[in-house]
Each structure stands twice: as C-alpha cells, then as structure tokens.
Design a protein around this motif. Sequence first.
Motif, short mmCIF file in Angstrom:
data_model
loop_
_atom_site.label_atom_id
_atom_site.label_comp_id
_atom_site.label_asym_id
_atom_site.label_seq_id
_atom_site.Cartn_x
_atom_site.Cartn_y
_atom_site.Cartn_z
N THR A 194 25.77 -11.41 21.94
CA THR A 194 27.11 -11.29 22.51
C THR A 194 27.86 -10.11 21.92
N LEU A 195 27.58 -9.78 20.65
CA LEU A 195 28.22 -8.62 20.04
C LEU A 195 27.77 -7.34 20.72
N LEU A 196 26.49 -7.24 21.02
CA LEU A 196 25.98 -6.05 21.70
C LEU A 196 26.57 -5.92 23.10
N ASP A 197 26.70 -7.04 23.81
CA ASP A 197 27.32 -7.01 25.13
C ASP A 197 28.78 -6.56 25.02
N SER A 198 29.46 -7.01 23.98
CA SER A 198 30.86 -6.63 23.79
C SER A 198 30.99 -5.15 23.47
N LEU A 199 30.05 -4.62 22.67
CA LEU A 199 30.09 -3.20 22.34
C LEU A 199 29.92 -2.34 23.59
N ASN A 200 29.13 -2.82 24.54
CA ASN A 200 28.92 -2.07 25.77
C ASN A 200 30.20 -1.95 26.60
N THR A 201 31.13 -2.88 26.41
CA THR A 201 32.37 -2.84 27.19
C THR A 201 33.46 -2.01 26.51
N LEU A 202 33.25 -1.61 25.25
CA LEU A 202 34.25 -0.81 24.54
C LEU A 202 34.18 0.63 25.04
N GLN A 203 35.33 1.17 25.30
CA GLN A 203 35.41 2.55 25.76
C GLN A 203 36.66 3.18 25.15
N VAL A 204 36.54 4.45 24.78
CA VAL A 204 37.69 5.18 24.30
C VAL A 204 38.26 5.93 25.50
N ARG A 205 39.53 5.70 25.76
CA ARG A 205 40.16 6.30 26.93
C ARG A 205 41.48 6.93 26.54
N ASP A 206 41.83 7.96 27.28
CA ASP A 206 43.12 8.61 27.06
C ASP A 206 44.17 8.10 28.03
N ARG A 207 43.84 7.11 28.83
CA ARG A 207 44.78 6.59 29.80
C ARG A 207 45.20 5.18 29.39
N PRO A 208 46.32 4.74 29.90
CA PRO A 208 46.77 3.38 29.57
C PRO A 208 45.82 2.34 30.19
N PRO A 209 45.81 1.11 29.64
CA PRO A 209 44.93 0.08 30.20
C PRO A 209 45.38 -0.32 31.60
N ASN A 210 44.41 -0.75 32.42
CA ASN A 210 44.76 -1.24 33.75
C ASN A 210 45.23 -2.69 33.65
N ILE A 211 45.67 -3.23 34.76
CA ILE A 211 46.22 -4.59 34.78
C ILE A 211 45.19 -5.61 34.31
N PHE A 212 43.96 -5.47 34.75
CA PHE A 212 42.90 -6.41 34.34
C PHE A 212 42.73 -6.41 32.82
N GLU A 213 42.71 -5.23 32.21
CA GLU A 213 42.56 -5.14 30.75
C GLU A 213 43.74 -5.80 30.04
N CYS A 214 44.93 -5.62 30.59
CA CYS A 214 46.12 -6.28 30.01
C CYS A 214 46.01 -7.80 30.14
N GLN A 215 45.50 -8.25 31.28
CA GLN A 215 45.32 -9.69 31.48
C GLN A 215 44.33 -10.25 30.46
N LEU A 216 43.23 -9.53 30.21
CA LEU A 216 42.25 -9.99 29.22
C LEU A 216 42.85 -10.02 27.82
N ARG A 217 43.69 -9.06 27.50
CA ARG A 217 44.33 -9.06 26.18
C ARG A 217 45.26 -10.26 26.03
N LEU A 218 46.04 -10.52 27.06
CA LEU A 218 46.95 -11.66 27.02
C LEU A 218 46.17 -12.97 26.96
N TRP A 219 45.10 -13.06 27.75
CA TRP A 219 44.21 -14.23 27.73
C TRP A 219 43.69 -14.47 26.32
N THR A 220 43.27 -13.42 25.64
CA THR A 220 42.73 -13.55 24.29
C THR A 220 43.81 -14.06 23.33
#
Length: 168
Positions: free
Chosen positions: A102-128
């Motif tokens: 599961t850690l490897l799967d999580s690492l695959n979803t990490l991305q460095v971006r110069d743009r603000p998070p989208n709504i889905f990413e904000c929802q996942l943060r709030l969910w967490t």
Amino acid sequence: MSWFYHVSQGSNEQQPQLSDTYSPPGLLTLPSPPQCSAPPTLESLSCASHNAVPGGGSLPVSYVTLQEYRCVMSWFLGWTSPQRERFLQDLLGKAVPGKVCTLLDSLNTLQVRDRPPNIFECQLRLWTQWFESWSEEERNHFLLVLEEHDPAFVARFYQSVAGTAGRE
C-alpha cells in the motif's frame, strides 16, 4: 481489533445489521431538534439512539460525524471511476497502514505540482482529517453506510485488504 472488523472476522460470519428502528431513506436520517427551553447538550445531539444495533448495543455516531459521513457519501456518489479507485487505495492505506504494497501504491499517487489542488484532492484531504478524528466504531459504521450505497465497492475493499495478508 481493527476498524474494518468484517475482514478480521472472516467472510463466512454474518455482518452486524442495523435494527429495524434505523432505516435511512436517503443518505442518512438526522434526529429532530429537541423541543425544550434549555439549550441542548452535546449528548442530546448525539445520534446514538438512531443507530441501535441488535443485542441492545448502539453505534456511537455523533451529530458532527454523521454530517461528515453525509459529505463524504455525497462526494463519493459524484466521483468518477478513477476517483473512486483512488479513494479505494486511500481507504486501503488506512486499513492496513505500513504494508509495503500500500505504501508503494501511495507513492505512485504523489506528484509535485505548481498548481493548486483540484476539488477532488481537497475532498480527499478533508476526508483524511475527518477519518483520523473518528473512533474505531465510527470508522466501522462508515463502512456500513458506504456498503448501503455501493456494496460492490466495499466488497472490492475487503478483497484488497485480504490480498495484503502475508505481504510486508
């Protein structure tokens, strides 16, 4: 005992069912406000009496947690298939923390971006944030609520959890 007790109990055992007194027609039924002159206490705002289970016990779900469930379920029902898959991986990481797979799967979803998070990413943060504040019983109850709306998704979750057994 893990918060996803259905898997740890085995697939042949019957899952706890909510009593006949609790049958939400929509996302979740809210309690009526108390009809008294004094301001309500936090205990009186609790939805525990609406979440009774057979055997006299209850699922202690607070009013605030119930609202959080409703938000997550509203989001979940609007998510696309890839977003639900990402949520499944997130839920799996919370169920079996520390597993390399599961850690490897999580690492695959990490991305460095110069743009603000989208709504889905904000929802996942709030969910967490919400999930981390829930008790074990509230987490288990959330899975029951999720299962009411998408049994196939929850079945895939349990299969994924079972698939991590023996893997480090």
